[in-house]
Write an enzyme that holds these catalytic residues in place. Structure first.
Site, mmCIF file in Angstrom:
data_model
loop_
_atom_site.group_PDB
_atom_site.id
_atom_site.type_symbol
_atom_site.label_atom_id
_atom_site.label_comp_id
_atom_site.label_asym_id
_atom_site.label_seq_id
_atom_site.Cartn_x
_atom_site.Cartn_y
_atom_site.Cartn_z
ATOM 1 N N SER A 30 -5.826 32.195 45.867
ATOM 2 C CA SER A 30 -6.197 33.256 44.930
ATOM 3 C C SER A 30 -7.689 33.180 44.653
ATOM 4 C CB SER A 30 -5.432 33.097 43.617
ATOM 5 O OG SER A 30 -5.950 32.000 42.888
ATOM 6 N N ASP A 31 -8.264 34.296 44.255
ATOM 7 C CA ASP A 31 -9.599 34.233 43.675
ATOM 8 C C ASP A 31 -9.462 33.508 42.330
ATOM 9 O OD1 ASP A 31 -12.252 34.487 43.050
ATOM 10 O OD2 ASP A 31 -12.378 36.642 43.435
ATOM 11 N N TRP A 32 -10.569 33.156 41.755
ATOM 12 C CA TRP A 32 -10.540 32.311 40.551
ATOM 13 C C TRP A 32 -9.941 33.058 39.363
ATOM 14 C CZ3 TRP A 32 -11.347 30.003 44.586
ATOM 15 C CH2 TRP A 32 -11.731 28.672 44.657
#
Ligand code: BGC
Length: 679
Positions: A238-240
């Site tokens: 995932s992105d942050w």
């Protein structure tokens, strides 16, 4: 374990030795500071602990697209990705990838969070600088070169942000609403190329939503497209903070939650106990992580521990040289009336160097864009210093003005032989630019300087297109983008003709805020407080839209002048089974050595419903004066295909295709035809 066995076999063996909790521990990051007992200072931006009893190394993750970032010191600040793409030089981009991967590894990092291949749909996008422009083919090829270079080290590259993450306004919640054909033809191809041609180890799913579903739990994107259509075998992280749920995330194809600890970890263990996520799903997720780790050497070739290298300077002389070459080759000469450039200064002449990015005050915004990709450089070379040194060699002097007061700047310019004005925009992650104007009164600055000295050169330190109301008043304009730490060296070399500006625009420069593909609020930033962005322009993104709607841009995609001139001739189109070879002769017709980027576009039969032309090949060629070279570009069936949404497959329309060879998307010099029989 043996290095002789295949990554798949090693993964299977390891998985059979792992307990459920061993596997779950792989699927979520933890706070690196806490895990490593480091209070602050440069550290990984993401960390997945290793498992010493099973010999599993920790994953140490760091940005990013313009060099090793996240407060690391002693790494090279390379030019922004938009400048990398503007080089159109894939050998150079490959070297960049190698250097980036090597610097990362030397800093104890085994996962690099780059490249960013989101398509430049709106020129105001705050992360425009961080990706490779508006064309899927150029973006894909640039990404492939970078990834291939990065992964030659024992480092995983991460192509991001999957998918359709093309604006920063409301970036966590905005839904990009688009049709399947547009998705496949415009937004997915760079990811497809990264998977198929560069075997990228990781894909980062994006903030935001696609057609109403969060990217990191969108099963069509993560499973049907990525795994089945594209054949991706690595890890989806995932992105942050872009994981939205435990059960839906895991069951939809997300493997690794970053920075972690919220939805996967303990809640995922509970979901498995409750039978909401199958253990076979956990196995598949762990496999996706372990496979690229084995394949790319993370088990066999671990980087040094952070404690040993946190202050080490890993930027080699070769890397610094590469940063210079990319900055030079990425700089685009937009205007050069009466050969204003290169400067021809004699003893006693003077140059007025004007504007904040020349080296007045804080240089931070101008050598790289803001946000996660920003690289701290200990030693950026300012244009003011470099021009002063270079002018001295010619016996010329420099006067300077910071540009805050246009009157003082005009005074300085009025006394000089030539004025060079540096102007900037400030793109940063997390917000879009409000419009395409230069901020902070810089248009007036240029106008006043140009009035005081007609021999004015404008240098744009921008992350993307800007409007140029003063264009008619200046003889010379260079687009230098965010040029990285060799900023001054590169621009001085180009201004004085020690190097040539050989970049070509990876993005159309519009003539106004409204003469753009996404010109309504519904399209950008979107309706309902930017909850929904309607991609109603469809596949007409970038030059495709300008061509289809016969709108003249300020500067077209693929455009860039040279200090010499080139001619194209002798087009040949040859077919060998399904593949087509396009070749032609490029001649340097000028008096200086120089580089050109001939571009091959394909115009499909009308029945295919495609825009008037699409880039399908290019090559950067360097030629001495009067020399010629036959350039050969290979086209394959995908070069002639469109996405059939009903059949969910690529299809070739039968009929007559035009093959166009140009110096830009609007400067077609050779035309040929090719009849395709269709599927
Ligand atoms: C960005 C990513 C980046 C991550 C880690 C996010 O905000 O969107 O591109 O890799 O932060 O720094």
């Amino acid at each position: 374990m043996s290095r002789v066995l295949s990554p798949a076999v090693r993964t299977t063996q390891l998985l059979s030795a792992m307990s459920l909790s061993d596997k779950l521990a792989l699927l979520s990051g933890v706070d690196p500071h806490a895990a490593l007992g480091v209070a602050d200072g440069p550290l990984y931006v993401g960390y997945v602990p290793g498992n010493p009893s099973l010999c599993i190394p920790a994953l140490t993750l760091n940005d990013g697209p313009a060099g090793v970032a996240d407060l690391q010191v002693g790494t090279t600040a390379f030019p922004a990705p938009i400048a990398q793409a503007a080089t159109w030089n894939m050998r150079l981009e490959h070297k960049f990838g190698q250097a980036l991967g090597m610097e990362a590894w030397n800093k104890g990092i085994n996962v690099v969070l780059a490249p960013d291949v989101n398509i430049a749909r709106v020129p105001e996008n705050g992360r425009n600088f961080e990706a490779f422009g508006e064309d899927p083919f150029l973006s894909g090829q640039t990404a492939v070169a970078a990834i291939d270079g990065i992964q030659q080290n024992a480092v995983i590259a991460t192509v991001k942000h999957y998918a359709v993450n093309s604006q920063e306004t409301n970036r966590y919640y905005v839904s990009s609403n688009l049709d399947d054909r547009t998705l496949h033809e415009i937004y997915l191809p760079p990811f497809a190329a990264a998977v198929a041609q560069a075997k990228v180890g990781a894909v980062m799913c994006a903030y935001g939503f696609v057609n109403g579903v969060a990217s990191c739990q969108e099963p069509n994107l993560l499973k049907t497209v990525l795994r089945t259509e594209l054949g991706f075998r690595g890890v989806v992280m995932s992105d942050w903070g872009s994981t939205w749920s435990t059960v839906d995330g895991a069951n939809s194809g997300l493997d690794l939650e970053m920075p972690g600890g919220r939805f996967f970890a303990a809640p995922l263990a509970d979901a498995v106990s409750a039978g909401m996520v199958k253990t076979s799903t956990i196995d598949a997720m762990a496999r996706s992580i372990l496979m690229p780790m084995f394949r790319l050497g993370l088990f066999d070739d671990p980087p040094p521990p952070l404690s040993a290298v946190s202050l080490t300077d890993v930027s080699t002389p070769a890397d610094k040289q590469l940063a210079l070459e990319i900055a030079e080759q990425g700089t685009v000469l937009l205007k050069n009336d009466s050969s204003a450039l290169p400067l021809r200064l004699r003893a006693g002449d003077s140059v007025a160097v004007i504007g904040a990015p020349a080296g007045f005050g804080d240089i931070r915004p101008y050598i790289g864009g803001g946000g996660s990709s920003f690289v701290i450089s200990a030693t950026p070379v300012t244009p003011l210093d470099a021009i002063t040194a270079r002018a001295a060699k010619a016996g010329a002097t420099v006067v300077s003005a910071n540009g805050i007061d246009p009157v003082a700047a005009a005074q300085a310019a009025g006394t000089a032989t030539v004025a060079v004005v540096f102007v900037y925009d400030q793109e940063r992650e997390g917000e879009d630019r409000p419009n395409l104007d230069l901020p902070a009164g810089q248009d007036q600055l240029v106008e006043q300087v140009a009035q005081a000295n007609p021999n004015t050169i404008v240098v744009l330190d921008t992350g993307g297109p800007v409007l140029m109301p003063w264009l008619d008043q200046v003889p010379g304009v260079l687009e230098a983008w965010y040029p990285g730490q060799r900023d001054g060296d590169a621009i001085a070399a180009i201004l004085f003709g020690d190097a040539e500006p050989s970049g070509r625009l990876p993005q159309t420069f519009p003539s106004s805020d409204t003469a753009v593909p996404a010109s309504t609020m519904d399209q950008w930033p979107g309706t309902r407080l930017a909850q929904d962005a309607a991609f109603s322009e469809g596949i007409d993104v970038g030059y495709r839209w300008y061509d289809a709607n016969k709108v003249a841009p300020l500067f077209p995609f693929g455009f860039g002048l040279s200090y010499t001139s080139f001619a194209y001739s002798h087009l040949r189109i040859a077919r060998a089974r399904a593949n087509v070879t396009v070749s032609f002769i490029v001649t340097n017709t000028g008096a200086r050595a120089g580089s050109d980027v001939p571009q091959v576009y394909v115009d499909d039969p009308r029945a295919a419903g495609e825009p008037p032309k699409q880039l399908q090949g290019f090559e950067k060629v360097f030629l001495r004066p009067r020399w010629s070279k036959r350039v050969t570009v290979a086209l394959t069936p995908p070069s002639f295909s469109y996405w059939d949404s009903t059949a969910r497959r690529w299809r070739m329309a039968p009929g007559l295709y035009r093959i166009l060879v140009g110096a830009s998307s609007r400067d077609i010099r050779l035309r040929g035809f090719l009849r395709q029989p269709g599927p």
